[in-house]
Write a protein that holds these residues in place. Structure first.
Motif, PDB file in Angstrom:
ATOM      1  N   PHE A   1       0.931  -1.270   0.030  1.00 36.93           N
ATOM      2  CA  PHE A   1       0.086   0.179  -0.128  1.00 36.93           C
ATOM      3  C   PHE A   1       0.912   1.395  -0.207  1.00 36.93           C
ATOM      4  N   GLU A   2       1.824   0.958   0.890  1.00 36.35           N
ATOM      5  CA  GLU A   2       2.741   2.491   0.739  1.00 36.35           C
ATOM      6  C   GLU A   2       3.526   2.572  -0.440  1.00 36.35           C
ATOM      7  N   GLY A   3       3.660   1.595  -1.427  1.00 39.53           N
ATOM      8  CA  GLY A   3       4.317   1.643  -2.529  1.00 39.53           C
ATOM      9  C   GLY A   3       3.355   2.295  -3.658  1.00 39.53           C
ATOM     10  N   TRP A   4       2.231   2.025  -3.489  1.00 38.80           N
ATOM     11  CA  TRP A   4       0.724   2.473  -4.210  1.00 38.80           C
ATOM     12  C   TRP A   4       0.791   4.154  -3.846  1.00 38.80           C
ATOM     13  N   MET A   5       0.984   4.248  -2.614  1.00 37.38           N
ATOM     14  CA  MET A   5       0.720   5.661  -2.285  1.00 37.38           C
ATOM     15  C   MET A   5       1.833   6.461  -2.827  1.00 37.38           C
ATOM     16  N   ARG A   6       3.272   5.986  -2.653  1.00 39.78           N
ATOM     17  CA  ARG A   6       4.527   6.784  -3.098  1.00 39.78           C
ATOM     18  C   ARG A   6       4.136   7.013  -4.653  1.00 39.78           C
ATOM     19  N   LYS A   7       3.507   6.215  -5.424  1.00 36.74           N
ATOM     20  CA  LYS A   7       3.619   6.229  -6.862  1.00 36.74           C
ATOM     21  C   LYS A   7       2.721   7.626  -7.033  1.00 36.74           C
ATOM     22  N   ILE A   8       1.683   7.767  -6.201  1.00 37.56           N
ATOM     23  CA  ILE A   8       0.744   8.951  -6.454  1.00 37.56           C
ATOM     24  C   ILE A   8       1.592  10.189  -6.092  1.00 37.56           C
ATOM     25  N   PHE A   9       2.260  10.052  -4.899  1.00 36.89           N
ATOM     26  CA  PHE A   9       2.765  11.355  -4.685  1.00 36.89           C
ATOM     27  C   PHE A   9       3.750  11.840  -5.686  1.00 36.89           C
ATOM     28  N   VAL A  10       4.524  10.678  -6.106  1.00 33.88           N
ATOM     29  CA  VAL A  10       5.651  10.870  -7.210  1.00 33.88           C
ATOM     30  C   VAL A  10       4.835  11.504  -8.358  1.00 33.88           C
ATOM     31  N   ASN A  11       3.686  11.071  -8.872  1.00 34.64           N
ATOM     32  CA  ASN A  11       2.810  11.351  -9.946  1.00 34.64           C
ATOM     33  C   ASN A  11       2.359  12.900  -9.696  1.00 34.64           C
ATOM     34  N   CYS A  12       1.848  13.247  -8.341  1.00 37.67           N
ATOM     35  CA  CYS A  12       1.450  14.670  -8.220  1.00 37.67           C
ATOM     36  C   CYS A  12       2.806  15.643  -8.178  1.00 37.67           C
ATOM     37  N   ALA A  13       3.951  15.219  -7.844  1.00 36.14           N
ATOM     38  CA  ALA A  13       5.122  16.198  -8.033  1.00 36.14           C
ATOM     39  C   ALA A  13       5.512  16.192  -9.569  1.00 36.14           C
ATOM     40  N   LEU A  14       5.525  15.232 -10.166  1.00 38.13           N
ATOM     41  CA  LEU A  14       5.758  15.197 -11.701  1.00 38.13           C
ATOM     42  C   LEU A  14       4.891  16.208 -12.622  1.00 38.13           C
ATOM     43  N   GLU A  15       3.473  15.889 -12.165  1.00 36.84           N
ATOM     44  CA  GLU A  15       2.439  16.825 -12.539  1.00 36.84           C
ATOM     45  C   GLU A  15       2.759  18.278 -12.370  1.00 36.84           C
ATOM     46  N   TYR A  16       3.224  18.505 -11.212  1.00 34.11           N
ATOM     47  CA  TYR A  16       3.744  19.853 -10.813  1.00 34.11           C
ATOM     48  C   TYR A  16       4.700  20.533 -11.382  1.00 34.11           C
ATOM     49  N   LEU A  17       5.795  19.530 -11.873  1.00 28.18           N
ATOM     50  CA  LEU A  17       6.880  19.936 -12.434  1.00 28.18           C
ATOM     51  C   LEU A  17       6.475  20.269 -13.903  1.00 28.18           C
ATOM     52  N   ARG A  18       5.728  19.398 -14.405  1.00 22.75           N
ATOM     53  CA  ARG A  18       5.345  19.565 -15.919  1.00 22.75           C
ATOM     54  C   ARG A  18       4.619  20.777 -16.141  1.00 22.75           C
ATOM     55  N   LYS A  19       3.642  21.177 -15.311  1.00 23.65           N
ATOM     56  CA  LYS A  19       2.602  22.296 -15.155  1.00 23.65           C
ATOM     57  C   LYS A  19       3.706  23.481 -15.355  1.00 23.65           C
ATOM     58  N   SER A  20       4.649  23.331 -14.275  1.00 20.69           N
ATOM     59  CA  SER A  20       5.708  24.647 -14.072  1.00 20.69           C
ATOM     60  C   SER A  20       6.594  24.917 -15.191  1.00 20.69           C
ATOM     61  N   ASP A  21       6.708  23.854 -16.111  1.00 23.72           N
ATOM     62  CA  ASP A  21       7.547  23.756 -17.279  1.00 23.72           C
ATOM     63  C   ASP A  21       9.087  23.911 -16.825  1.00 23.72           C
ATOM     64  N   VAL A  22       9.372  23.449 -15.597  1.00 20.84           N
ATOM     65  CA  VAL A  22      10.671  23.362 -15.031  1.00 20.84           C
ATOM     66  C   VAL A  22      11.785  22.516 -15.748  1.00 20.84           C
ATOM     67  N   LEU A  23      10.914  21.569 -16.225  1.00 18.55           N
ATOM     68  CA  LEU A  23      11.745  20.160 -16.874  1.00 18.55           C
ATOM     69  C   LEU A  23      12.239  20.440 -18.156  1.00 18.55           C
ATOM     70  N   ARG A  24      11.934  21.632 -18.687  1.00 19.39           N
ATOM     71  CA  ARG A  24      12.621  22.085 -20.068  1.00 19.39           C
ATOM     72  C   ARG A  24      13.626  23.145 -19.833  1.00 19.39           C
ATOM     73  N   GLU A  25      14.067  23.443 -18.497  1.00 19.11           N
ATOM     74  CA  GLU A  25      14.915  24.741 -18.231  1.00 19.11           C
ATOM     75  C   GLU A  25      16.343  23.908 -18.406  1.00 19.11           C
ATOM     76  N   ALA A  26      17.233  24.645 -19.132  1.00 15.45           N
ATOM     77  CA  ALA A  26      18.582  24.275 -19.573  1.00 15.45           C
ATOM     78  C   ALA A  26      19.397  24.944 -18.282  1.00 15.45           C
ATOM     79  N   SER A  27      20.403  24.188 -18.160  1.00 13.61           N
ATOM     80  CA  SER A  27      21.556  24.554 -17.481  1.00 13.61           C
ATOM     81  C   SER A  27      22.878  24.880 -17.986  1.00 13.61           C
ATOM     82  N   ASP A  28      23.505  25.630 -17.503  1.00 12.59           N
ATOM     83  CA  ASP A  28      24.830  26.211 -18.196  1.00 12.59           C
ATOM     84  C   ASP A  28      25.993  25.450 -17.513  1.00 12.59           C
TER      85      ASP A  28
END
Length: 175
Positions: free
Chosen positions: A67-94
């Motif tokens: 159950f904890e693994g099932w929950m963890r997956k939900i939290f990871v997906n929430c975080a990734l959804e937030y990152l995609r919406k923020s468009d921070v995954l496309r940021e380039a680094s120097d």
């Protein structure tokens, strides 16, 4: 109540069971949220959003597997959804790709506490941090990460390599 009773109580909409489940897992899941966010406020928002999704979708938990693994997956997906919406995954680094970094001295790495390491991971740019967490901590393949983040497999590999290089530099600077 044990975990199975809490899950059943949550499926029935029992507020006491929901509260106990939250208290049982909130610290661990906050750790997951902190690994993907830049600050505690965002992590708290992700924690709340994750628990809302869990309580709304708890019927989907079949009872097989952790159950904890099932929950963890939900939290990871929430975080990734937030990152995609923020468009921070496309940021380039120097980050200089050609910089040759030596592996940090093993004795230096051994001196790092888990809290120190988490602090260093928090300093990574969001895209690097997400890929690093998914690959090194959660155990996803680069192909899976690419699908989750809507990036290519090679971009995932590149971001992971850059994250490791930057972490090595941060460790070296720390000592």
């Amino acid at each position: 109540m044990n975990e199975k009773q809490l899950i059943e109580g949550c499926k029935e909409g029992n507020r006491l069971a929901q509260k106990e489940l939250y208290e049982m897992f909130s610290r661990k899941m906050m750790g997951v949220c902190l690994r993907y966010s830049n600050d505690r406020e965002t992590a708290r928002d992700l924690l709340q959003e994750g628990f809302v999704k869990i309580f709304m979708n708890i019927e989907a938990y079949s009872g097989t597997g952790s159950f904890e693994g099932w929950m963890r997956k939900i939290f990871v997906n929430c975080a990734l959804e937030y990152l995609r919406k923020s468009d921070v995954l496309r940021e380039a680094s120097d980050l200089d790709n050609s910089a040759e970094l030596t592996e940090p001295d093993a004795s230096v790495v051994e001196q790092l506490s888990a809290q120190d390491l988490m602090g260093l991971i928090q300093q990574l740019p969001a895209g690097f941090r997400a890929v690093f967490n998914l690959f090194a901590i959660e155990g996803y393949s680069h192909k899976e990460i690419g699908e989750m983040l809507h990036i290519t497999e090679s971009t995932s590999r590149s971001q992971y390599t850059r994250a490791r290089q930057l972490l090595q530099r941060l460790v070296k600077d720390l000592y």
